[in-house]
Structures are given as structure tokens and as C-alpha cells.
Design a protein around this motif. Structure first.
Motif, PDB file in Angstrom:
ATOM      1  N   GLU A   1      -9.211   7.237  -6.692  1.00 35.63           N
ATOM      2  CA  GLU A   1      -9.809   6.087  -6.015  1.00 35.63           C
ATOM      3  C   GLU A   1      -8.726   5.162  -5.467  1.00 35.63           C
ATOM      4  O   GLU A   1      -8.848   4.634  -4.344  1.00 35.63           O
ATOM      5  CB  GLU A   1     -10.700   5.333  -7.001  1.00 35.63           C
ATOM      6  CG  GLU A   1     -11.376   4.103  -6.402  1.00 35.63           C
ATOM      7  CD  GLU A   1     -12.197   3.349  -7.442  1.00 35.63           C
ATOM      8  OE1 GLU A   1     -12.400   2.136  -7.265  1.00 35.63           O
ATOM      9  OE2 GLU A   1     -12.621   3.990  -8.440  1.00 35.63           O
ATOM     10  N   LEU A   2      -7.654   4.976  -6.215  1.00 34.64           N
ATOM     11  CA  LEU A   2      -6.579   4.094  -5.763  1.00 34.64           C
ATOM     12  C   LEU A   2      -5.812   4.723  -4.597  1.00 34.64           C
ATOM     13  O   LEU A   2      -5.359   4.009  -3.689  1.00 34.64           O
ATOM     14  CB  LEU A   2      -5.624   3.789  -6.925  1.00 34.64           C
ATOM     15  CG  LEU A   2      -4.717   2.569  -6.753  1.00 34.64           C
ATOM     16  CD1 LEU A   2      -5.535   1.307  -6.456  1.00 34.64           C
ATOM     17  CD2 LEU A   2      -3.866   2.357  -8.008  1.00 34.64           C
TER      18      LEU A   2
ATOM     19  N   ILE B   1      -4.227  -5.858  -4.917  1.00 33.14           N
ATOM     20  CA  ILE B   1      -4.321  -4.440  -5.260  1.00 33.14           C
ATOM     21  C   ILE B   1      -5.424  -4.279  -6.302  1.00 33.14           C
ATOM     22  O   ILE B   1      -5.399  -4.948  -7.339  1.00 33.14           O
ATOM     23  CB  ILE B   1      -2.984  -3.918  -5.813  1.00 33.14           C
ATOM     24  CG1 ILE B   1      -1.876  -4.080  -4.767  1.00 33.14           C
ATOM     25  CG2 ILE B   1      -3.096  -2.451  -6.229  1.00 33.14           C
ATOM     26  CD1 ILE B   1      -0.490  -3.706  -5.263  1.00 33.14           C
ATOM     27  N   PRO B   2      -6.391  -3.416  -6.061  1.00 31.85           N
ATOM     28  CA  PRO B   2      -7.497  -3.274  -7.018  1.00 31.85           C
ATOM     29  C   PRO B   2      -7.034  -2.669  -8.343  1.00 31.85           C
ATOM     30  O   PRO B   2      -6.175  -1.785  -8.376  1.00 31.85           O
ATOM     31  CB  PRO B   2      -8.467  -2.327  -6.295  1.00 31.85           C
ATOM     32  CG  PRO B   2      -7.613  -1.572  -5.328  1.00 31.85           C
ATOM     33  CD  PRO B   2      -6.555  -2.529  -4.887  1.00 31.85           C
TER      34      PRO B   2
ATOM     35  N   GLU C   1      -6.512   3.798   3.134  1.00 26.67           N
ATOM     36  CA  GLU C   1      -7.352   2.975   4.006  1.00 26.67           C
ATOM     37  C   GLU C   1      -6.651   1.663   4.348  1.00 26.67           C
ATOM     38  O   GLU C   1      -6.751   1.172   5.480  1.00 26.67           O
ATOM     39  CB  GLU C   1      -8.692   2.704   3.328  1.00 26.67           C
ATOM     40  CG  GLU C   1      -9.567   3.947   3.203  1.00 26.67           C
ATOM     41  CD  GLU C   1     -10.837   3.677   2.422  1.00 26.67           C
ATOM     42  OE1 GLU C   1     -10.967   2.549   1.881  1.00 26.67           O
ATOM     43  OE2 GLU C   1     -11.690   4.583   2.338  1.00 26.67           O
ATOM     44  N   ARG C   2      -5.936   1.071   3.382  1.00 22.85           N
ATOM     45  CA  ARG C   2      -5.248  -0.195   3.651  1.00 22.85           C
ATOM     46  C   ARG C   2      -4.127   0.006   4.667  1.00 22.85           C
ATOM     47  O   ARG C   2      -3.926  -0.840   5.542  1.00 22.85           O
ATOM     48  CB  ARG C   2      -4.694  -0.752   2.330  1.00 22.85           C
ATOM     49  CG  ARG C   2      -3.884  -2.059   2.481  1.00 22.85           C
ATOM     50  CD  ARG C   2      -4.677  -3.152   3.192  1.00 22.85           C
ATOM     51  NE  ARG C   2      -5.866  -3.555   2.494  1.00 22.85           N
ATOM     52  CZ  ARG C   2      -5.965  -4.667   1.768  1.00 22.85           C
ATOM     53  NH1 ARG C   2      -4.937  -5.478   1.662  1.00 22.85           N
ATOM     54  NH2 ARG C   2      -7.105  -4.974   1.180  1.00 22.85           N
TER      55      ARG C   2
ATOM     56  N   ALA D   1      -7.932  -0.353 -10.447  1.00 22.82           N
ATOM     57  CA  ALA D   1      -8.808   0.820 -10.541  1.00 22.82           C
ATOM     58  C   ALA D   1      -8.352   1.717 -11.692  1.00 22.82           C
ATOM     59  O   ALA D   1      -7.155   1.878 -11.926  1.00 22.82           O
ATOM     60  CB  ALA D   1      -8.785   1.597  -9.227  1.00 22.82           C
TER      61      ALA D   1
ATOM     62  N   CYS E   1       0.835  -1.210   0.000  1.00 23.33           N
ATOM     63  CA  CYS E   1       0.000   0.000   0.000  1.00 23.33           C
ATOM     64  C   CYS E   1       0.866   1.254   0.000  1.00 23.33           C
ATOM     65  O   CYS E   1       0.497   2.276  -0.600  1.00 23.33           O
ATOM     66  CB  CYS E   1      -0.978  -0.004   1.179  1.00 23.33           C
ATOM     67  SG  CYS E   1      -0.235   0.109   2.815  1.00 23.33           S
TER      68      CYS E   1
ATOM     69  N   ARG F   1      -7.188   6.554  -2.327  1.00 21.72           N
ATOM     70  CA  ARG F   1      -8.063   6.330  -1.188  1.00 21.72           C
ATOM     71  C   ARG F   1      -7.928   4.896  -0.674  1.00 21.72           C
ATOM     72  O   ARG F   1      -7.876   4.664   0.539  1.00 21.72           O
ATOM     73  CB  ARG F   1      -9.516   6.628  -1.588  1.00 21.72           C
ATOM     74  CG  ARG F   1     -10.478   6.670  -0.420  1.00 21.72           C
ATOM     75  CD  ARG F   1     -11.886   7.026  -0.882  1.00 21.72           C
ATOM     76  NE  ARG F   1     -11.912   8.321  -1.576  1.00 21.72           N
ATOM     77  CZ  ARG F   1     -12.178   8.460  -2.858  1.00 21.72           C
ATOM     78  NH1 ARG F   1     -12.452   7.398  -3.626  1.00 21.72           N
ATOM     79  NH2 ARG F   1     -12.186   9.665  -3.405  1.00 21.72           N
ATOM     80  N   TRP F   2      -7.844   3.930  -1.600  1.00 22.16           N
ATOM     81  CA  TRP F   2      -7.673   2.531  -1.182  1.00 22.16           C
ATOM     82  C   TRP F   2      -6.372   2.345  -0.421  1.00 22.16           C
ATOM     83  O   TRP F   2      -6.333   1.679   0.638  1.00 22.16           O
ATOM     84  CB  TRP F   2      -7.677   1.616  -2.412  1.00 22.16           C
ATOM     85  CG  TRP F   2      -7.247   0.209  -2.061  1.00 22.16           C
ATOM     86  CD1 TRP F   2      -8.033  -0.809  -1.609  1.00 22.16           C
ATOM     87  CD2 TRP F   2      -5.909  -0.316  -2.105  1.00 22.16           C
ATOM     88  NE1 TRP F   2      -7.275  -1.937  -1.364  1.00 22.16           N
ATOM     89  CE2 TRP F   2      -5.964  -1.651  -1.663  1.00 22.16           C
ATOM     90  CE3 TRP F   2      -4.679   0.218  -2.482  1.00 22.16           C
ATOM     91  CZ2 TRP F   2      -4.835  -2.465  -1.587  1.00 22.16           C
ATOM     92  CZ3 TRP F   2      -3.543  -0.580  -2.401  1.00 22.16           C
ATOM     93  CH2 TRP F   2      -3.634  -1.906  -1.958  1.00 22.16           C
ATOM     94  N   ALA F   3      -5.266   2.913  -0.919  1.00 24.85           N
ATOM     95  CA  ALA F   3      -3.955   2.734  -0.284  1.00 24.85           C
ATOM     96  C   ALA F   3      -3.929   3.338   1.113  1.00 24.85           C
ATOM     97  O   ALA F   3      -3.368   2.756   2.050  1.00 24.85           O
ATOM     98  CB  ALA F   3      -2.871   3.354  -1.158  1.00 24.85           C
TER      99      ALA F   3
END
Length: 639
Positions: free
Chosen positions: A175-176, A167-168, A182-183, A170, A128, A178-180
Motif C-alpha cells: 500500500e505504501l 507520509i501515511p 502516485e505521489r 501504513a 516519495c 502505491r502511495w509513493a
């Protein structure tokens, strides 16, 4: 750039702005990068502290590359080298997305152990962070103020990217991001569950997918590809736990990345490999000891050029003395005034030592030549006297019992090599206390191919220049050879005295290094100069080194302690290793040369090449102070 009281004390890899970094950065280090350093593989850069690893990595970060690009009119040298590496483009600017992370914080917070869950957490945290840092770097490369502005960037993936599991895939950069974020929070939020609820939903990864993500993703702004080239840089590997470091190296190599992955760590992380078995290397793992960049036939000359570039750039940002070349403020010639009464003393010593040869017909012409040379009171004539003493001592040592009635031709004096002259000069220093450690070439040699050591010595010299011009109001801040040597020896003494405070086995290391210094003096200052210009290192044969391997040291605490002290000295640049090839009379081995500043502390020459074989038992005794070498009287004549 802000005013600096002493610009040589600034460590630019960490605290300077990008503009200051570009101004101070010497691009000559780029010439020493291996040709395949930008090829897909794992590249491991190692060095003692201050070797230049972090500075090299920072040069390829987006903000630094943009600064190089913006300053290209005034930084043509760096700009041309980066163009040659295809890192910059003449019209499109930076082409490489450099992603730099440090292992200095966070990873060691993970619980120790080797379970699949704990290893998965480590991979998840790294993944992440790589994704997050890559997108932040992309934002900087595009000149955006934050990742929120990446809304106009589209992500696409190749076939490999569509196989990512953790890893999504995306299309939106925002958006990616935000994912990183949060992870990363999830990893820390779940740490306690390793002790509590073992069934907790942990964000664990089974491989380092971020490397695969980085090589598979493509960034588009409109229809244009952005940052087509990638470089992942991970610094401070020595901060990881040993198992974390081993796992990262092994698994990254097994991934066979298509993008270059640069890993940087202090040599201390290599442990006993520094003195026994070496680092594993192959097609997908390339090991680059930073000090080896300056080895080889022309290595020291190239380091001197690199070092002068660093010093000149530093001098250019201060205002206490006129800017220019650092070397112009270091006098590099001894004048008759510097010699003073020392020449007369040298003549007296020469006459005393050669008095017994006055009636020897073999040396008639040599002594007559020396008498004639005494008419010119200068440094060259002084060195000639000592060179003649050396050659007479050598001739005496080779003398046969056969009757020799003819004088030795004076031409043989002219055939002496540079090593004899080098020995004569260090003998002048030792016997007459004539300055030896002065001038830009010897300043660069004293650095032991380490930038931080170079700057430490230069900082002391700069303070002396500054004091002459600012405090004492002298119009000329140039330092005489004697002033340079005094500052250099003070710096060398501080380095030696600080060893017990800065190393795990510091007291033993200091004892061992002092003993090696005494031993080298004992071998250097013999009037025949058998190992001209002098001995500055010791060698352990391969058989002796084998006794220090981990399997052998388990049975002996003394051997284990010596191994720890040795590899720590090598890791901290107190000893420098060179391979020694086998010959008809000896097997292969490793030479351990004293750090050049420690050579100055012990009054030794700065050249490499002179070494002597010792045993493990010798070194154990020196380390424990039970059998330290005895200081021999300087220039002892062995009769």
C-alpha cells in the motif's frame, strides 16, 4: 564476467553487474571510513570526479550486500570488514538497508525560486522517492523480484512515526509503494499549476519527512525484524540548484537524524569554500573530503596499497596476459643496459662542473670518492655523482671568508638525506633524459589519490603490455622503465591538453597551471637543490587568500576570475590543497600542489613538501599570460 578488451577502462560504479562489482571492489577503502560514519548525522562526502564516492555508496546497496554475502567464501577480506561494521551477520546476512538515490535527474526540473510552494514540491518529490526506493531496496534485500511480493511484510512505527504529517503510517508495504508512486506522478502533474492555477491542490511538504519515516519504521516478516539498521545515501548533490542544495543540507542537519544520511557530491559544488572559508561542520554535519582519507603520515602508503588492490583485481578479469599482480609487469630497476652511454655523459658533465674545484683542498676527498665510484657503472653510482655535485654547490653557498685548509671529511657525503638523493634522481632525469616515472609506487603516486586517474594511466600501460604479448608475439609483456615513462607522459600530455575543453575557464586554467609548472621547474633545477627534492606547489598566505573572498572580489574582475579559476582547478583535482601552519617567519596559508600527472608533464618530482610563496598578482599575471615565469636552463649553477 564477460571478456573486457581493456578492463581498466571500465567504470564499475555504473555499468557492472553486482557480481562484477564485488569482484572488482577493493575493501581497503572501508578501512579509511571514519568510525562515526554509521552514526546518526548528516555525512557529506566530496571529491573531484573519479574520487570513488559512487563506488563507496554502491557497496552498501542491498544487491551489492547480497552479492558480498553470497561470495563470502571467495571475498573473505571484504566480508570480514563488513562483519566488523555490523553491516553483515554471519548467519542472518545483510543487516543494513541501504537506500540510494541520485539527484542527477528530476529535481532540477522543478521551477527555480525559493517560494514555500516550490520548496514544498522539492521536499515532496524527495520524500516519495526515498519511501519508494527504501521499499524497493527492502524487496531486493529479501531476494524478491518485485515490490508486489512484499505482501508478507508488516510495517510498524515508533512514537516519532505516529507524528508524521505528509507520509501515511501504513502497515502494508504494498500500500505504501502505491502511495509513493502516485505521489511522484502527482508532483509532475501539478508542475504547470505554478504558472496557471495558483490555488491548485499541490502535494507540498513542510519538512523532509522521509528521513524521519526511515528512522521510525520497522519491517517485520512474520515475527522477525528485517534490516534493523538503515543508511540513506543521496548521490550527485552537485546536480541540484544551489538553493535546493543549501536547503537540503540545512534542513537535514536541523532534523538531527537518528540514522546516518550520506550525501555525496563533486567538489565543484563547494564553490569558493574550497579556497577561502571551508565547509560548515559540527556535531550533526560531518564533512569527509575523499582525498583527505589518504592524507596524514601514512596516507600515501595506504593509498598505494588500495590502488594495487584495484589494479590486481582488474588484471584478474582479463585474458590477454597472465593474471597476477599488476606490479610484476612494471620493471622498477634501471639496468646497465638502460644507462647505455648516459653514464659516460654524466661523468663528462661532472668533471666539467667540478674542474674549477680540483685545486681546492676542501673537496679533495669528495672528488676522490667520486672518481672511485665511477668504476661501477650502475644507477646508484650515477645518483652519487649528482648528489656530490649538489653537496659541493651547497658547500660553496655556505663558504665563509675564513681560511679553510683542511679537506671536508668524506663521511659528510654519507650523511646526505633522502631529499638530496631524490633531487639527484630528478636531476638525472632532466639532464640525461633517464627514465624517472616508472614502477608501481610512482604509478600510484601519479594518481593523485584519485581512482579514475589511476585507471586512466593503468589502461595505457595495459595496452602496451597487451600489444607486446598479442600483437608483437613477445613472450614477456613486462614494460621497461622507458616504455612505462613514454606511456605515462603521453597520458599526462592528454590530460593537460584536454583542460581547455573540459573546464568552464579551461584556457585560463591551462595558462595558470602551465605557469605554475614553469615556476616550479625554475625553483627545482638549481644545482644546490635548495628545496630538495623539488618544488611542486605554490602557497598563498592567509592575507592573500582573504583577497579572494567573495566580499573582496566584487570590486575586481581580475580577482574574481582568479578565484573562479582556482576553485575550479581544486574541484577538478588539477590542484590539490594542503593547509600550511603559521610559523615565526610567516602566517598560515594554503599550499596548492600540482596534480601529479601535471608534475610528470613538467618533469617534476612526485613528492610533496616543496612549495614557494607567491602573490595574487603573480597568479593573475600567469593566468592572463602577461608575466609567465621564464624557463631557466636545467641545473643552472647560481654563481
Amino acid at each position: 564476467m564477460a571478456y573486457r578488451a581493456n578492463p581498466f577502462l571500465e567504470r564499475m560504479s555504473e555499468r557492472t553487474s553486482d557480481q562484477e562489482f564485488v569482484r572488482l571492489f577493493s575493501p581497503k577503502i572501508l578501512d579509511r571510513l571514519h568510525e562515526d560514519a554509521f552514526n546518526g548525522a548528516v555525512h557529506l562526502f566530496t571529491s573531484p570526479p573519479g574520487g570513488g564516492k559512487t563506488t563507496l555508496l554502491r557497496a552498501f546497496t542491498p544487491t551489492a550486500l547480497r552479492a558480498f554475502w553470497n561470495a563470502r567464501a571467495g571475498q573473505d577480506e571484504a566480508y570480514q570488514r563488513l562483519l566488523g561494521r555490523q553491516v553483515l551477520h554471519e548467519s542472518d546476512g545483510p543487516q543494513l538497508l541501504g537506500v540510494l538515490l541520485s539527484c542527477a535527474s528530476g529535481y532540477a526540473d522543478l521551477p527555480p525560486g525559493a517560494s514555500m510552494t516550490q520548496a514544498g514540491l522539492f521536499r515532496a518529490l524527495l520524500d516519495c522517492r526515498v519511501v519508494l526506493r527504501a521499499l524497493r531496496s527492502l524487496s531486493s534485500l529479501l531476494g524478491y523480484g518485485s515490490t508486489d511480493q512484499l505482501v508478507d511484510v508488516r510495517l510498524e512505527y515508533d512514537e516519532l512515526g505516529r507524528d508524521l504529517k505528509s507520509i501515511p503510517v501504513a502497515e502494508s508495504a504494498v500500500e505504501l509503494v502505491r502511495w509513493a508512486e502516485e505521489r511522484e506522478r502527482a508532483v509532475y502533474a501539478k508542475l504547470d499549476s505554478l504558472i496557471g492555477d495558483a490555488s491548485a491542490d499541490l502535494p507540498v511538504h513542510v519538512r523532509f519527512e522521509s528521513v524521519l519515516w526511515l528512522q521510525s519504521v520497522r519491517f517485520f516478516r512474520g515475527d522477525k525484524v528485517v534490516a534493523p539498521r538503515r543508511l540513506l545515501m543521496i548521490d550527485d548533490l552537485q546536480k541540484l540548484r544551489k538553493r535546493q542544495r543549501s536547503m537540503m543540507l540545512e534542513e537535514l542537519v536541523e532534523l538531527r537524524p537518528a540514522v546516518p544520511v550520506w550525501l555525496a557530491e563533486r567538489s565543484i559544488a563547494l564553490g569558493d569554500a574550497l579556497i577561502s572559508q571551508g565547509a560548515r561542520e559540527g556535531r550533526d554535519l560531518r564533512h569527509y573530503p575523499m582525498e583527505d582519507m589518504w592524507s596524514g603520515k601514512s596516507g600515501q602508503h595506504q593509498f598505494t596499497t588500495f590502488a594495487q588492490s584495484i589494479l590486481d583485481r582488474r588484471l584478474d578479469v582479463q585474458r590477454s596476459i597472465p593474471a597476477g599482480a599488476f606490479s610484476q609487469y612494471l620493471e622498477d630497476q634501471l639496468t646497465p643496459d638502460d644507462l647505455g652511454d648516459l653514464f659516460a655523459k654524466a661523468v663528462q658533465v661532472f668533471e666539467k662542473e667540478t674542474e674549477r674545484h680540483l685545486q681546492n683542498i676542501r673537496y679533495t676527498d669528495w672528488l676522490a670518492r667520486a672518481k672511485e665510484g665511477q668504476k661501477a657503472v650502475d644507477f646508484d653510482s650515477l645518483v652519487e655523482l649528482y648528489a656530490t655535485r649538489i653537496l659541493i654547490a651547497r658547500s660553496e653557498g655556505r663558504r665563509q671568508l675564513s681560511l679553510e685548509l683542511a679537506p671536508i671529511p668524506v663521511e659528510e657525503l654519507d650523511e646526505r638525506d633522502s631529499k638530496v638523493l631524490g633531487a639527484a634522481e630528478i636531476f638525472c632525469h632532466d639532464e640525461l633524459k633517464l627514465p624517472y616515472y616508472y614502477g608501481i609506487d610512482r604509478l600510484c603516486a601519479l594518481a593523485s589519490t584519485n581512482v579514475e586517474e589511476l585507471l586512466a594511466i593503468a589502461a595505457s600501460l595495459y595496452e602496451a603490455m597487451q600489444a607486446k604479448q598479442v600483437l608483437r608475439k613477445q613472450p614477456d609483456p613486462r614494460l621497461s622503465p622507458a616504455e612505462q615513462e613514454r606511456r605515462i607522459k603521453e597520458t599526462a600530455k592528454r590530460k593537460r591538453d584536454f583542460i581547455p575543453k573540459s573546464h568552464t575557464e579551461g584556457t585560463r586554467a591551462q595558462s595558470l597551471l602551465d605557469a605554475i609548472g614553469f615556476f616550479c621547474r625554475d625553483k627545482t633545477f638549481q644545482i644546490a637543490a635548495s628545496y630538495a627534492p623539488g618544488v611542486t606547489g605554490i602557497r598563498l598566505s592567509q592575507n592573500e587568500l582573504n583577497r579572494l573572498r567573495p566580499a573582496q572580489t566584487k570590486t575586481s574582475e581580475h580577482y574574481a576570475m582568479l578565484a573562479r579559476v582556482l576553485w575550479e582547478c581544486v574541484a577538478e583535482n588539477l590542484l590539490m590543497t594542503r593547509d600550511s601552519a603559521a610559523s615565526a617567519s610567516r602566517d598560515e596559508g594554503t599550499v596548492f600542489y600540482l596534480n601529479r600527472s601535471l608534475c610528470a608533464y613538467h618533469g617534476l618530482p612526485l613528492q610533496y613538501g616543496g612549495w614557494q610563496d607567491v602573490s595574487v598578482e603573480n597568479m593573475i599575471g600567469w593566468m592572463d599570460r602577461s608575466s609567465a615565469p621564464i624557463k631557466r636552463r636545467s641545473l643552472e649553477v647560481l654563481r
